[in-house]
Design a protein around this motif. Structure first.
Motif, mmCIF file in Angstrom:
data_model
loop_
_atom_site.group_PDB
_atom_site.id
_atom_site.type_symbol
_atom_site.label_atom_id
_atom_site.label_comp_id
_atom_site.label_asym_id
_atom_site.label_seq_id
_atom_site.Cartn_x
_atom_site.Cartn_y
_atom_site.Cartn_z
ATOM 1 N N ARG A 187 33.216 -60.881 -43.608
ATOM 2 C CA ARG A 187 33.387 -60.876 -42.159
ATOM 3 C C ARG A 187 34.252 -62.045 -41.732
ATOM 4 N N ARG A 196 32.432 -61.153 -30.834
ATOM 5 C CA ARG A 196 32.874 -61.402 -32.196
ATOM 6 C C ARG A 196 34.064 -60.527 -32.544
ATOM 7 N N TYR A 197 34.042 -59.327 -32.008
ATOM 8 C CA TYR A 197 35.077 -58.376 -32.369
ATOM 9 C C TYR A 197 36.448 -58.807 -31.876
ATOM 10 N N GLU A 226 29.866 -52.623 -38.294
ATOM 11 C CA GLU A 226 30.276 -53.676 -37.370
ATOM 12 C C GLU A 226 31.686 -53.415 -36.870
ATOM 13 N N GLY A 227 32.287 -52.390 -37.399
ATOM 14 C CA GLY A 227 33.601 -52.015 -36.923
ATOM 15 C C GLY A 227 34.731 -52.806 -37.556
ATOM 16 N N LEU A 228 34.430 -53.574 -38.585
ATOM 17 C CA LEU A 228 35.463 -54.420 -39.166
ATOM 18 C C LEU A 228 36.254 -53.714 -40.261
ATOM 19 N N MET A 261 27.993 -52.561 -32.533
ATOM 20 C CA MET A 261 29.423 -52.277 -32.445
ATOM 21 C C MET A 261 29.762 -51.030 -33.268
ATOM 22 N N ASP A 312 28.350 -58.725 -30.224
ATOM 23 C CA ASP A 312 29.192 -57.834 -31.020
ATOM 24 C C ASP A 312 30.613 -57.788 -30.468
ATOM 25 N N ILE A 362 43.065 -53.534 -34.614
ATOM 26 C CA ILE A 362 42.751 -53.583 -33.196
ATOM 27 C C ILE A 362 44.018 -53.285 -32.426
#
Lengths: 237, 237
Positions: A25, A164-165, A65-67, B1, A161, A81
């Motif tokens: 992360r 952080r994103y 987490e979408g990462l 998220m 969330d 993104i």
DNA sequence: CCTCGTATAATTGTATACAATCTTACTATT
DNA sequence: AATAGTAAGATTGTATACAATTATACGAGG
């Protein structure tokens, strides 16, 4: 959505999976792994000295987490993104940070309020000195305090969330000093409203704070950085 | 998220992990697994005829979806929803569904609008017949259409998460027919506002729709069901 | 030269074996 | 009888082996 009031946090420091998760992360947010870069289980495992199992489990978490994005039987890729994403997040955050500030007005503790004041005081100092790293750190912490103070595990987690994103983007754009000072003044206003017990005002200010932050990002070249670099659906801004 | 625009969805149907994930989520949401019940890897694995590996990976996903809590070296437990959680979710959803409706006013396609109208028409029919299951299904679908129509992957995903999360509660409380009818009328109003291109009104109505839904839940005994059953932090409502 | 198909390699998916940790029950001691 | 200690069992954590799938390279045929 993810998990809420969990004293044993999912990113548990003491298991291999937890450490792998945190490391990856961090590396994604810091930009060490570029967008759309492929993460291979064995490579990551060897680099960290662990087997594939904990790496795979960390991947599942990073995905939620979408990462990263995992394509079955194919691979794991760092998600991109788009400018549209950033815009959407700030729109959502604007509403939710407002709600958070409103709730915090009733629920904030004396200690939290004091830490807020200290945070703002310190930030002013570092702003004058031009310490950008410390500014960013204090900015993060200010919002974290606010999230904690609203006394809603769900809202807190949701905001964290989103926050952080967008860190990936923030690191590249908030680095202008003028915004840092303005931002801190907005923090002060929010804090004052909360301190005065004016929930409506606190909500409006927090609302506005997000909009200003976004406008500043756009001014400072968000589009150039994240513009059409992605799937070509960066439309709005 | 969690993940956004992912054509290969995380809950991929064709891998064992994906199937385990979906099955467990369904069982938790449907109430087959009670709150705080412990889920054991081998037991689940044997029941579904798979090894522990896919079960473990499904657990990691369920944890990040907020459906279970994993305590390291100890076990996985179905998370409880407190009355406070439900209240917070509806507060958040109220804002975000409003935003969603506002955005959808500009972005909705002809097809989506048509499906909405059809949905409302059908719901009225089933409401009169007292078909509660179909009503619930149509209600879910209405909101899904709205989420799709806002043209924001992020907002769509966030709302879907929250929506799914309260399904556990909804199944027990929305089962009153009078609310079903009122709810559908509110859907109609929202749709009309969107159709008329009145974004402000659509936002307000969607906002209000959530508040009404929550108020109705409280009236119909939310407190009795989820009141103090949890960690005793059910304060607000 | 291009295209298709096949074989080989690389990578992920799953199962199983082993290690570490926690739980439980029993025993010894006070 | 109560409590602490210890050993056995149960459960999760990790590593590795094998299966399935996908990507790549190469050659045959057009």
């Amino acid at each position: 959505m993810t998990n809420y009031d969990n004293k044993y946090d999912a990113n548990d420091k003491y298991s291999l999976r937890g450490r792998v998760f945190q490391k990856l992360r961090e590396d994604i947010l810091s930009g060490k792994f570029k967008e759309h870069e492929e993460l291979k289980e064995v490579a990551i495992g060897e680099e960290l000295g662990v087997s594939r199992t904990p790496v795979r489990e960390a991947f599942r978490q990073l995905e939620l987490e979408g990462l990263i994005q995992i394509i079955p039987n194919k691979g794991a890729y760092v998600t991109g993104i788009t400018a549209k994403d950033v815009k959407d997040i700030y729109m959502i955050r604007s509403l939710l940070e407002g709600l958070c500030a409103r709730l915090a007005t009733d629920k904030i503790t004396k200690e939290q309020l004091e830490e807020m004041e200290e945070n703002i005081y310190l930030a002013e100092f570092h702003a004058q000195k031009g310490h950008l790293d410390q500014m960013a750190e204090l900015d993060n912490r200010f919002h974290d305090i606010l999230y904690e103070a609203c006394d809603s595990k769900l809202l807190e987690h949701t905001l964290r969330d989103f926050h952080r994103y967008v860190l990936r983007v923030r690191q590249k754009t908030l680095a202008t000093n003028t915004r840092g000072l303005a931002s801190n003044n907005e923090h002060r206003q929010i804090m004052e409203a909360i301190k005065a017990g004016d929930a409506e005002l606190a909500e409006q200010l927090a609302n506005r704070h997000m909009i200003n932050a976004y406008d500043n990002m756009v001014k400072n070249g968000l589009k150039e950085i994240y513009g059409e670099s992605d799937e070509g659906n960066a439309e709005g801004q």
